[in-house]
Design a protein around this motif. Sequence first.
Motif: not given
Lengths: 371, 293
Positions: A136-142, A146, A187, B180-182, B199
């Motif tokens: 959850x600490x990485x934006x799934x849409x980037x 990026x 993912x 969310x952590x991100x 973003x």
Amino acid sequence: MAPSDMAPSDMAPSDMAPGDMTPATARAATNGDAETVLEVQDLKKFFPVKRGLLSSTVGQVYAVDGVSFTIRRGETLGLVGESGCGKTTIGKLVMRLLEPTAGVVKILGTDITAVSGRGLRPYRREMQMVFQDPYSSLNPRMSAGAIVREPLKNYGLDGGSIGGEKQAEALFARVGLKREHMAKYPHEFSGGQRQRLGIARALALNPSLIVADEPVSALDVSVQAQVINLLMDLQVEYRLAFLFISHDLAVVEHISHRVAVMYLGKIVELTDKRTLFTTPLHPYTEALLAAVPVPDPEISRQRLILEGDVPSPINPPSGCRFHTRCPYAVERCRHEEPPLIEVQPGHAVACHLREVGAPPIKLEKRASATA
Amino acid sequence: MVATSTEFVIERPQGWLGRVLEFARRNPTVVIGTSILALMAAVAVFAPWLATDPLFINPIDRLKPPSKEFWFGTDHLGRDVYARTVFGTRISLTVGLAVATFSTAIGLAIGLVAGYIRIVDAIVMRIMDGLMAIPGILFAIALMALFGSSVQNVIIAITVPEVPRVVRLVRAVVLTIREQPFVEAAVASGTRLPRILVRHILPNIFAPLIVQATYVCASAVIVEALLSFLGAGTPPEVPSWGNMMADGRVYFQIKPWILLFPGICLALMVLTVNVLGDGLRDTLDPRIARRMG
């Protein structure tokens, strides 16, 4: 300056093992010299407990209640304790993801407690965080590229598409990811790879301090070792200071130079790793160490097993917060709160039964104390 | 179109056509939905070339069943049902798309701010609750009575009650994403608020918002027809599907075609838009998309 621009071996090997430092240097580290990256003084964070229709404050959660420590360049301070003891809150307070209730946080000698909003930006560069959950600490849409380039972009260090690409490539290489991974999305990575991505992001701005909040607890044991070793390599290479938050004593023992043990929002013992694991002075530390499983059924140990649950941080016990579960507690422990004092050089403990200069003998159990 | 080697390496299809076909293979619902909707849009745009004057009244030919001359028959005034159905596509599509666009745009802006800034939240959400308490149909009828019936007023009348629904959705999604952590990670790495919203928050709202927009579009098409059917929608002289069905209602048992054809078109349009919405949701979410592919 991106980490890739930095010569990887600009430090003498003798600097590299702060774990072997003598108690004298450990004490020097608490005095705020030029090498001090992070200094925390009497940090407090209380969360209001709200109830009812008008959400009136009915109490406080004393999540962090007066915590002080320092971390030097190239040093790892392990922060251990049970869940709910305030470890993560400390990490977030240092990172200023939460506003402290009271206390001082100094980054490279500058007090940033009063700075907020836009003014914090120059200091955020110096401290980065590796998060517990690599999912959850990485934006799934980037894309991975990026994600790693975002911190660079925030500070105008990206240098256009080609320059940014190169920097990201160097970071990817440094954490053991491939160039082809840059176009992929989170993912598509495994847990270990995701955590490497999180580390690359934290490294991008070439910070002085990295707050690692349980960075390996979500990973498989085999992958844990790889990630821990990567962190240790990076520490040597860039002389990073780590605030390493964990509940896993084995991991903390492996990576830390000094260890702080927390109980209910307070540090109860703070010393170098070797001393802590061989001669713990606080009863809670003793119990924590006794709870570590030993991979040998033949060894029988005299174990200190704690009874009862951790008291609620909303209504912490009077006096020493540990007295409700402490087998050695005396009358004084119920009324008077023990301060964290340095009983041996470089060994601080908050316990009435440990006096300055006293030998680290084993304490006597008191049957009456629990009755 | 996919060349799969024995080592399970899926090669990217070459060329423009190859990529389109690959996309179609992976997302049949999106392609089918888009195709039907594009066809309807084409019908709407080229209506004057596809049909005769929908307002031409010829009492001699009234209530004629479908024939070579009148494909969908004629109504009680001798107007060509086919021509009216074709022109009705314009009204339904315009209202549906306009309402979907306006309500999502307004709802997104309000929802983003309400979800991220706590003080604004309480005030805005109470206003939205107030708006939601107004019955949509009554509001539309009141608006028509005040300002007269026109397509523009119909769009406004349907948009206003839809906005709070979008705001609620956007706000709910923002509230979950901001924790969310991100997002924390972005803050920690020095990302400024506008960039975080654009973003990190916005792309993660997109999927549910698109789905919501299609449902809003579908329901707007229905509500427009409903309002017209009740006589509170588009003016009676405008050939909208709702007006046609209202006209055909009296004759339904003996001359069903007057009501049937616009009804079928209405159902087809709503179904298409909903199917498209579901397809888009799956496509826009990379996690679901890969699993289905």
